[in-house]
Design an enzyme around this catalytic site. Sequence first.
Site, PDB file in Angstrom:
ATOM      1  N   CYS A  69       0.895  -1.099   0.010  1.00  0.00           N
ATOM      2  CA  CYS A  69      -0.164  -0.104  -0.102  1.00  0.00           C
ATOM      3  C   CYS A  69       0.749   1.155   0.152  1.00  0.00           C
ATOM      4  CB  CYS A  69      -0.830   0.086   1.241  1.00  0.00           C
ATOM      5  SG  CYS A  69      -0.088  -0.335   2.831  1.00  0.00           S
ATOM      6  N   HIS A 118      -1.650   0.783   7.153  1.00  0.00           N
ATOM      7  CA  HIS A 118      -2.077   0.962   5.887  1.00  0.00           C
ATOM      8  C   HIS A 118      -1.698   2.376   5.507  1.00  0.00           C
ATOM      9  CE1 HIS A 118      -4.099  -0.148   2.339  1.00  0.00           C
ATOM     10  NE2 HIS A 118      -4.933   0.876   2.224  1.00  0.00           N
ATOM     11  N   ASN A 147      -8.091   4.534  -2.088  1.00  0.00           N
ATOM     12  CA  ASN A 147      -7.537   3.420  -1.682  1.00  0.00           C
ATOM     13  C   ASN A 147      -6.736   2.705  -2.787  1.00  0.00           C
ATOM     14  OD1 ASN A 147      -6.817   1.216   0.191  1.00  0.00           O
ATOM     15  ND2 ASN A 147      -8.852   1.125   0.862  1.00  0.00           N
TER      16      ASN A 147
END
Length: 436
Positions: free
Chosen positions: A69, A360, A381
């Site tokens: 991520c 994250h 995202n």
Amino acid sequence: MNKEINKQSLSEFKENLKQHAKSEVLKNAVANVGINKVAQNFNNAHMNDTFSIDLKTGKVSNQKKSGRCWLFSTLTNLRTDFAKNYKVKDFELSQNYLSFYDRLEKANYFFKNVVETANLPIDDRKVSVIFQYSNDDGGQWQYSANLVKKYGVVPNYVMPETYNSENTEEFSSIINNYLRKKGLELRELIKKGKSIDTFIDKSMNDVYRMCTYAFGEPVNKFDLMIRDDNEKLIEEKNISPQEFYEKYFNLDLDEYISIMNSPQESKEFNKVYTIDTQGNIVGMTDEKFLNKPIERLKELAIKQMKNGETVWFGNDVGAQSLREEGMLSGELFDYDSLFDIDSKMTKGQRLDTHEGQVSHAMVLTGVDLEKNKPTKWKVENSWGEEVGKKGYFVMDDKWFDEYVYEVVINKKYLTEEEVQQYNQEPIVLPSWDAMA
């Protein structure tokens, strides 16, 4: 002193359960549909997805079954910069290209850490963490900045994803096993006073071969061919990844720094911190964080977005969130009312006990302001278009307060005093700190 659980205490537990008037109904509800469904606050699970500041960033990427991520979010910022400057809407940079070098460089960094701690006992806590995280696909913003500065970038078509880049568990298991064994052998060589250069060189050749089989071999040159939204061809033959980055991207990653919010008694605001033994490239910048109150993180993020720039941010995405709906709400689940308990902790207490963590990274692409105060935020995202609204999430301001820990901001938005604070000698935190 704790008593052991015996027949009498079990009997008391059961009798006290009967005193809760709704226990039978709640027991059935939780057993049938699960804790989150029963504890969910219906009114907090729905938010309007219109924002007063809304930056267009294109199609959402998908990290799939990998922990990249942090890398995806950095490349989203670069992709957005490129798309804006060259009018290319659907454009993606190769995450796999930098993933290859990340795993290679992390192996080298692991050997550096092993050498520097070879005289400590194998069960020393620092040594234990070094071996535990010998080589995985997690990382920080600075990791991706280091990779881009050293290796440049390439379009996705030059080095597309492989099975192993999208599903990293198998590769991580094998390379960690290999490195841990070699790490033990390296410690023994050092203790015996033997030369280690040839050993490390051979081990790194093995790692390069492993990475090549798993991810493919990166190119030194490629042909750039992209059509913009008006069908105009952007073309350049035999260009290197470093040349591509330097020529076609305006973002100077050296100008961006990490601003964190860690309201713990062990950490002061207006001080800069780094993490011991944490990094990914030997000889390049390790992560530094300037600790600030959460309101300052918001102010800086809004400033940057008002100027048309997206914002990389670190967070704890698993807390108070609905993945499929793309919802991040600070009071989404009321577990205390459901179980008749008090589990509330401050943000600092959650970090102290590892209840809270930076798990994250995502990208802020919008915010809704009322009287210049944020009410909700738009989040890009990297879980593909199947979740949220084509991959975009809505985050309320309460969630920002509680579960956002870091934003990456261009230094030009900071005050002169804040830049001076960032330039202080960093306080070194242990490798097991919650911000690691």
